[in-house]
Write a protein that holds these residues in place. Structure first.
Motif, PDB file in Angstrom:
ATOM      1  N   ALA A  10       0.912  -1.090  -0.029  1.00 38.12           N
ATOM      2  CA  ALA A  10      -0.119   0.139  -0.048  1.00 38.12           C
ATOM      3  C   ALA A  10       0.954   1.152  -0.117  1.00 38.12           C
ATOM      4  O   ALA A  10       2.190   1.141   0.435  1.00 38.12           O
ATOM      5  N   ILE A  11       0.324   2.356  -0.424  1.00 42.03           N
ATOM      6  CA  ILE A  11       1.269   3.722  -0.672  1.00 42.03           C
ATOM      7  C   ILE A  11       0.096   4.595   0.133  1.00 42.03           C
ATOM      8  O   ILE A  11      -0.732   4.845  -0.040  1.00 42.03           O
ATOM      9  N   ILE A  12       1.325   5.122   1.199  1.00 41.86           N
ATOM     10  CA  ILE A  12       0.602   6.232   2.023  1.00 41.86           C
ATOM     11  C   ILE A  12       1.218   7.598   1.353  1.00 41.86           C
ATOM     12  O   ILE A  12       2.417   7.603   1.536  1.00 41.86           O
ATOM     13  N   GLU A  13       0.539   8.602   1.108  1.00 44.68           N
ATOM     14  CA  GLU A  13       0.915  10.001   1.006  1.00 44.68           C
ATOM     15  C   GLU A  13       0.567  10.865   1.872  1.00 44.68           C
ATOM     16  O   GLU A  13      -0.593  10.824   2.377  1.00 44.68           O
TER      17      GLU A  13
ATOM     18  N   GLU B  87      -2.582  25.808  16.121  1.00 47.22           N
ATOM     19  CA  GLU B  87      -2.495  27.165  17.087  1.00 47.22           C
ATOM     20  C   GLU B  87      -1.868  26.236  18.534  1.00 47.22           C
ATOM     21  O   GLU B  87      -2.640  25.418  19.005  1.00 47.22           O
ATOM     22  N   PRO B  88      -1.149  26.884  19.241  1.00 42.49           N
ATOM     23  CA  PRO B  88      -0.172  27.955  18.602  1.00 42.49           C
ATOM     24  C   PRO B  88       0.729  27.531  17.416  1.00 42.49           C
ATOM     25  O   PRO B  88       1.138  26.146  17.679  1.00 42.49           O
ATOM     26  N   LEU B  89       1.242  28.249  16.862  1.00 38.44           N
ATOM     27  CA  LEU B  89       2.051  27.883  15.697  1.00 38.44           C
ATOM     28  C   LEU B  89       3.508  27.605  16.269  1.00 38.44           C
ATOM     29  O   LEU B  89       4.071  28.481  16.980  1.00 38.44           O
ATOM     30  N   ARG B  90       3.900  26.434  16.137  1.00 42.26           N
ATOM     31  CA  ARG B  90       5.187  25.992  16.693  1.00 42.26           C
ATOM     32  C   ARG B  90       5.767  25.112  15.450  1.00 42.26           C
ATOM     33  O   ARG B  90       5.299  24.420  14.481  1.00 42.26           O
ATOM     34  N   ALA B  91       7.283  25.242  15.696  1.00 40.36           N
ATOM     35  CA  ALA B  91       8.178  24.675  14.564  1.00 40.36           C
ATOM     36  C   ALA B  91       8.030  22.954  14.830  1.00 40.36           C
ATOM     37  O   ALA B  91       8.457  22.088  13.954  1.00 40.36           O
ATOM     38  N   ASP B  92       7.958  22.470  15.933  1.00 41.80           N
ATOM     39  CA  ASP B  92       8.118  21.082  16.432  1.00 41.80           C
ATOM     40  C   ASP B  92       6.648  20.445  16.418  1.00 41.80           C
ATOM     41  O   ASP B  92       6.593  19.286  17.216  1.00 41.80           O
ATOM     42  N   ARG B  93       5.527  20.996  15.885  1.00 40.55           N
ATOM     43  CA  ARG B  93       4.495  20.132  15.804  1.00 40.55           C
ATOM     44  C   ARG B  93       4.383  19.335  15.023  1.00 40.55           C
ATOM     45  O   ARG B  93       5.051  19.480  13.778  1.00 40.55           O
ATOM     46  N   ILE B  94       3.169  18.455  14.868  1.00 36.27           N
ATOM     47  CA  ILE B  94       3.101  17.433  13.814  1.00 36.27           C
ATOM     48  C   ILE B  94       1.696  17.649  13.150  1.00 36.27           C
ATOM     49  O   ILE B  94       0.900  17.785  13.938  1.00 36.27           O
ATOM     50  N   SER B  95       1.826  18.012  12.073  1.00 32.39           N
ATOM     51  CA  SER B  95       0.623  18.488  11.250  1.00 32.39           C
ATOM     52  C   SER B  95       0.839  18.150   9.731  1.00 32.39           C
ATOM     53  O   SER B  95       1.644  18.421   9.222  1.00 32.39           O
ATOM     54  N   PHE B  96      -0.025  17.147   9.310  1.00 37.53           N
ATOM     55  CA  PHE B  96      -0.204  16.715   7.849  1.00 37.53           C
ATOM     56  C   PHE B  96      -1.511  16.229   7.449  1.00 37.53           C
ATOM     57  O   PHE B  96      -2.496  16.020   8.634  1.00 37.53           O
ATOM     58  N   ALA B  97      -1.430  15.872   6.381  1.00 34.66           N
ATOM     59  CA  ALA B  97      -2.778  15.049   5.828  1.00 34.66           C
ATOM     60  C   ALA B  97      -2.207  13.767   5.293  1.00 34.66           C
ATOM     61  O   ALA B  97      -1.270  13.998   4.579  1.00 34.66           O
ATOM     62  N   ALA B  98      -2.963  12.939   5.349  1.00 33.11           N
ATOM     63  CA  ALA B  98      -2.407  11.466   4.694  1.00 33.11           C
ATOM     64  C   ALA B  98      -3.491  10.686   4.001  1.00 33.11           C
ATOM     65  O   ALA B  98      -4.772  10.729   4.591  1.00 33.11           O
ATOM     66  N   GLY B  99      -3.261  10.148   3.100  1.00 28.46           N
ATOM     67  CA  GLY B  99      -4.142   9.224   2.440  1.00 28.46           C
ATOM     68  C   GLY B  99      -3.423   7.901   1.876  1.00 28.46           C
ATOM     69  O   GLY B  99      -2.318   7.920   1.604  1.00 28.46           O
ATOM     70  N   ILE B 100      -4.247   6.782   2.102  1.00 28.62           N
ATOM     71  CA  ILE B 100      -3.860   5.677   1.855  1.00 28.62           C
ATOM     72  C   ILE B 100      -4.481   4.743   0.602  1.00 28.62           C
ATOM     73  O   ILE B 100      -5.807   4.992   0.564  1.00 28.62           O
ATOM     74  N   ALA B 101      -3.677   3.943  -0.353  1.00 28.41           N
ATOM     75  CA  ALA B 101      -4.375   3.381  -1.266  1.00 28.41           C
ATOM     76  C   ALA B 101      -3.639   1.952  -1.244  1.00 28.41           C
ATOM     77  O   ALA B 101      -2.582   1.829  -1.326  1.00 28.41           O
ATOM     78  N   GLU B 102      -4.371   0.675  -1.318  1.00 31.53           N
ATOM     79  CA  GLU B 102      -3.764  -0.712  -1.394  1.00 31.53           C
ATOM     80  C   GLU B 102      -3.658  -0.964  -2.907  1.00 31.53           C
ATOM     81  O   GLU B 102      -4.693  -0.592  -3.741  1.00 31.53           O
ATOM     82  N   PHE B 103      -2.810  -1.676  -3.215  1.00 30.43           N
ATOM     83  CA  PHE B 103      -2.651  -2.129  -4.563  1.00 30.43           C
ATOM     84  C   PHE B 103      -3.753  -3.277  -4.876  1.00 30.43           C
ATOM     85  O   PHE B 103      -3.869  -4.079  -4.249  1.00 30.43           O
TER      86      PHE B 103
ATOM     87  N   THR C 260      -0.006  -0.079 -12.462  1.00 34.38           N
ATOM     88  CA  THR C 260       1.418   0.163 -11.917  1.00 34.38           C
ATOM     89  C   THR C 260       1.392   1.015 -10.594  1.00 34.38           C
ATOM     90  O   THR C 260       0.305   1.063 -10.134  1.00 34.38           O
ATOM     91  N   PRO C 261       2.408   1.036 -10.020  1.00 34.73           N
ATOM     92  CA  PRO C 261       2.517   1.627  -8.641  1.00 34.73           C
ATOM     93  C   PRO C 261       2.019   3.080  -8.880  1.00 34.73           C
ATOM     94  O   PRO C 261       1.498   3.744  -7.729  1.00 34.73           O
ATOM     95  N   ALA C 262       2.214   3.561  -9.814  1.00 38.00           N
ATOM     96  CA  ALA C 262       1.885   5.169 -10.189  1.00 38.00           C
ATOM     97  C   ALA C 262       0.411   5.036  -9.900  1.00 38.00           C
ATOM     98  O   ALA C 262      -0.054   6.170  -9.608  1.00 38.00           O
ATOM     99  N   ASP C 263      -0.326   4.244 -10.375  1.00 42.26           N
ATOM    100  CA  ASP C 263      -1.790   4.290 -10.158  1.00 42.26           C
ATOM    101  C   ASP C 263      -2.106   4.113  -8.858  1.00 42.26           C
ATOM    102  O   ASP C 263      -3.098   4.786  -8.383  1.00 42.26           O
ATOM    103  N   VAL C 264      -1.484   3.308  -7.821  1.00 40.68           N
ATOM    104  CA  VAL C 264      -1.637   3.333  -6.548  1.00 40.68           C
ATOM    105  C   VAL C 264      -1.611   4.380  -5.967  1.00 40.68           C
ATOM    106  O   VAL C 264      -2.246   5.286  -5.232  1.00 40.68           O
ATOM    107  N   LEU C 265      -0.352   5.135  -6.383  1.00 45.19           N
ATOM    108  CA  LEU C 265      -0.008   6.876  -5.539  1.00 45.19           C
ATOM    109  C   LEU C 265      -1.033   7.812  -5.910  1.00 45.19           C
ATOM    110  O   LEU C 265      -1.296   8.486  -5.321  1.00 45.19           O
ATOM    111  N   LYS C 266      -1.619   7.542  -7.143  1.00 45.60           N
ATOM    112  CA  LYS C 266      -2.626   8.507  -7.665  1.00 45.60           C
ATOM    113  C   LYS C 266      -3.742   8.373  -6.852  1.00 45.60           C
ATOM    114  O   LYS C 266      -4.412   9.491  -6.467  1.00 45.60           O
ATOM    115  N   ARG C 267      -4.128   7.161  -6.474  1.00 47.87           N
ATOM    116  CA  ARG C 267      -5.338   7.166  -5.524  1.00 47.87           C
ATOM    117  C   ARG C 267      -5.008   7.602  -4.245  1.00 47.87           C
ATOM    118  O   ARG C 267      -5.968   8.201  -3.546  1.00 47.87           O
TER     119      ARG C 267
END
Length: 542
Positions: A413-416, A489-505, A512-519
């Motif tokens: 699986a690919i997590i972006e 908030e409050p805005l810090r350099a050491d905070r963890i903040s992201f968005a993630a999406g997963i797709a299984e082959f 191709t793996p590119a198709d999995v990455l696109k999803r």
């Protein structure tokens, strides 16, 4: 009857030498002065014996050929004089450097030959040595004995020199040579004395023939062995050009034969190894001299006589490596020990092969390989976070694609992951804070998916290729990762903040793996919109 017997015996002596001559020619070297000298001596003795046989027939059966008999007798004495000189010439060639100042021997012998020729020439007119009367009968005077004394002075001188040398403190090998020469010259001396008492007997021919046969026995056979040994050595040297030392160990006779191709090894044998030691002790001392002390116990473990036999009983050959130190330079050597299959485990061969060049090439190859791996690692690593970069992800994608195209069962699986508000952090807190923000989030990705590679494929974009045990727990691990996300908030350099999406082959959907990455990318944007929507709602509520 006596003349016929004399002639037959002289001719027989010539035939004996003629039969022996081809055997000599099989081993002789035309470039060797010793061989050329012996060939001249034998051929001349053959001619002398034939002339002796002819003289006996003329002297008794043809009384009216006084001129022919006189000429034949003159040739006989002249040939005897030359034979004595050729005998001395061969003796000096055979003994070689063991005789100092050979010219001191040649010049007097040559003067004796010249003196005899002068007497024979004078005798043609005055006939004070021998004569043939008008009836054709041969008569020798007492003065003719001087010719004999001149000839045999050379033989007696050779014999005396050899006796003196045999009694002095010379090497055993040299003593054998002088003994052989003494035996060779003894035959013509004894037969010459007999010739004085029996003037019409062919003792000259018999003595020369016996002397040459003794040379054949003691010299030519030895020369044949030497030739065979040189040929064997040449073959061994050609076949073992890569070896610096080869030795054959006969454990039953406790004897070792050495063949050194390395001049430094030969120098050690000549200078540091006592020539009086038995050959087995010479080998042991040589090995203990050159092998680095730290490597000696390991060598003795395999290379000693008893252990070598026990090792060779299992396998016909085995190899061990040691370090050799000569002139304060350490080199690597490979010792190959081979069982002599013909001697029923009583003999084996040790060959020492210098592998320093191979070791240096091996070290350089290992270094190049290490440098290449390091370069490849650097080229495939993100310099900021230390995780894999886009090039490494592309390589991983290619590997997965090959497995897919080959029809292998592939599970991944690919997590972006996309960092939230990196630009804001950079603008408001600075780029150092932005770098810390990237590394903090990357560490969270790596610590959560411990068994899966993480790739930074852009400034704020990361990809995780989930496989193995992480793939089995992918949903739980993704939930755990998302739970680490902190509010803006409050805005810090050491905070963890992201968005993630997963797709299984899915082999039914993805080619191709590119198709999995696109999803996965699509699901990541859905998650990002969800995060922004929720944060916006929270801000409105506040």
């Amino acid at each position: 009857m006596e003349s016929l017997l004399h002639s037959l015996m002289a001719v027989t002596c010539a035939i004996v030498l003629l039969v022996s001559l081809p055997q000599f020619k099989k081993t002789w070297d035309k470039r060797d002065p010793q061989d050329r000298s012996f060939a001249r001596l034998v051929i001349w003795v053959i001619l002398f014996c034939l002339n002796d046989g002819i003289w006996a027939i003329i002297a008794t059966n043809h009384p009216h050929h006084e001129t022919l008999l006189f000429a034949s007798t003159t040739i006989f004495f002249a040939a005897a004089a030359i034979t004595a000189y050729l005998w001395l010439d061969y003796t000096l060639c055979y003994l070689g450097k063991r005789i100092h100042h050979p010219k001191a021997y040649r010049i007097p012998a040559l003067l004796l030959v010249v003196a005899q020729f002068a007497l024979l020439l004078i005798n043609i007119k005055y006939q004070f040595l021998f004569s043939v009367n008008e009836s054709g009968y041969y008569r020798k005077t007492i003065t003719a004995q001087y010719l004999f004394y001149m000839q045999y002075a050379t033989y007696i001188f050779i014999g005396i020199v050899c006796l003196i040398k045999m009694k002095t403190g010379i090497k055993k090998k040299d003593r054998r040579k002088f003994t052989a020469v003494f035996l060779c010259v003894l035959a013509p001396i004894i037969c010459g004395i007999l010739q004085l008492f029996f003037p019409f007997a062919p003792f000259f021919s018999i003595g020369y023939m016996l002397g040459c046969c003794v040379i054949f026995t003691h010299v030519v056979i030895h020369m044949t062995r030497q030739t065979i040994y040189r040929q064997d050595s040449a073959i061994m040297a050609a076949l073992s050009a890569d070896f610096d030392l080869i030795c054959y160990i006969d454990t039953q006779r406790k004897d070792v034969r050495f063949q050194t191709m390395n001049p430094r090894f030969k120098q050690i044998f000549d200078e540091d190894i006592n020539s009086g030691l038995p050959s087995t002790q010479k080998l042991d001392k040589f090995l203990r001299t050159v092998i680095v002390p730290e490597d000696l116990p390991e060598f003795l473990k395999h290379g000693s006589c008893e252990n070598s036999i026990s090792e060779l009983a299992k396998e016909p050959t085995f190899v061990t490596r040691v370090r050799v130190k000569i002139d304060n330079v350490i080199e690597f050597y490979e010792l190959k020990i081979v069982h002599d299959s013909e001697s029923n485990l009583t003999g084996y061969v040790i060959g020492m092969h210098n592998i320093s060049h191979e070791e240096r090439i091996k070290e350089e190859t290992e270094k190049l390989k290490h440098d290449l791996m390091r370069t490849t690692l650097i080229a495939s690593r993100d310099p900021l976070t230390g995780v894999n970069n886009r090039a490494a992800f592309n390589q991983k994608s290619d590997e997965l694609l090959r497995d897919i195209e080959q029809g292998k069962s592939v599970e991944f699986a690919i997590i972006e992951c996309d960092l939230n508000n990196l630009k804001i952090v950079n603008d408001q807190l600075g780029h150092e804070a932005g770098d810390l923000f990237i590394k903090t989030n990357c560490r969270a990705f790596c610590e959560t998916f411990k068994h899966s590679p993480v790739y930074r494929i852009g400034g704020d974009e990361f990809v995780i290729v989930v496989q193995g045990s992480d793939y089995e727990e992918r949903d739980a691990l993704l939930d755990k990762l998302r739970s680490l996300r902190e509010p803006n908030e409050p805005l810090r350099a050491d905070r963890i903040s992201f968005a993630a999406g997963i797709a299984e082959f899915d082999s039914q959907v993805d080619k191709t793996p590119a198709d999995v990455l696109k999803r996965a990318d699509a699901f990541m944007y859905i998650h990002k919109r969800h995060i922004k929507k929720r944060e916006h709602a929270q801000e409105s509520w506040e």
